[in-house]
Design a protein around this motif. Structure first.
Motif, PDB file in Angstrom:
ATOM      1  N   PHE A  10      32.029  -9.532 -10.607  1.00  0.00           N
ATOM      2  CA  PHE A  10      31.630  -8.181 -11.014  1.00  0.00           C
ATOM      3  C   PHE A  10      31.518  -8.088 -12.524  1.00  0.00           C
ATOM      4  O   PHE A  10      32.405  -8.510 -13.265  1.00  0.00           O
ATOM      5  CB  PHE A  10      32.652  -7.155 -10.503  1.00  0.00           C
ATOM      6  N   LEU A  83      30.489  -2.475  -2.879  1.00  0.00           N
ATOM      7  CA  LEU A  83      31.062  -3.759  -3.277  1.00  0.00           C
ATOM      8  C   LEU A  83      31.397  -4.623  -2.071  1.00  0.00           C
ATOM      9  O   LEU A  83      31.215  -5.839  -2.102  1.00  0.00           O
ATOM     10  CB  LEU A  83      32.319  -3.546  -4.123  1.00  0.00           C
ATOM     11  N   TRP A 104      34.604   1.140 -10.740  1.00  0.00           N
ATOM     12  CA  TRP A 104      35.091  -0.112 -10.142  1.00  0.00           C
ATOM     13  C   TRP A 104      36.613  -0.074 -10.019  1.00  0.00           C
ATOM     14  O   TRP A 104      37.170  -0.382  -8.962  1.00  0.00           O
ATOM     15  CB  TRP A 104      34.647  -1.313 -10.979  1.00  0.00           C
TER      16      TRP A 104
END
Length: 141
Positions: A10, A83, A104
């Motif tokens: 990520f 995700l 996130w």
């Protein structure tokens, strides 16, 4: 374009453009998550235009627009699901990367401690320490 790696799968960036997409593909990114609402600033590319070109190049695309500081439970859950269900590595972007890295961290906060999230964000150049109580509350359930 300022890409900052948060972990092995990520990364976050500031606003990307259609011209950036081939480079992102060459760097190995498979999924893009746009966290900017359309029309935030003059001259910003429209999400749907970016999405169309990204899909042509084989990216998975998610649009989870966040107005500055408005991290709703629905947006956090959408990010978490994106995700979990997409090809990695993932690049999320907004104006500076801050909203994307915060989203996130909120999406990961039920699985990682505040200290872990803050450290990962700090390695990427973002200070999320003021959010530690929120991360810990989600981690403890």
């Amino acid at each position: 374009m300022d890409i900052r790696q948060v972990n092995a799968t990520f990364a976050v960036a500031d606003q990307i453009t259609e011209e950036d997409l081939p480079l992102l593909r060459a760097r190995g990114f498979r999924t893009l998550i746009c966290n900017r609402p359309d029309g935030e600033v003059q001259g910003q590319p429209a999400a749907e235009a970016l999405a169309a070109r990204a899909r042509e190049l084989g990216f998975e695309w998610h649009w989870i627009p966040i107005s500055s500081g408005n991290f709703t439970p629905d947006a956090i859950r959408a990010f978490e699901l994106a995700l979990a269900a997409t090809e990695q590595p993932v690049l999320a972007f907004c104006r500076s990367g801050t909203r994307s890295v915060t989203l996130w961290a909120l999406a990961q906060s039920s699985r990682q401690t505040a200290a872990e999230l803050i450290a990962a964000a700090a390695r990427a150049g973002y200070d999320l320490s003021p959010m530690a109580p929120l991360f810990d509350a989600r981690f403890r359930g």
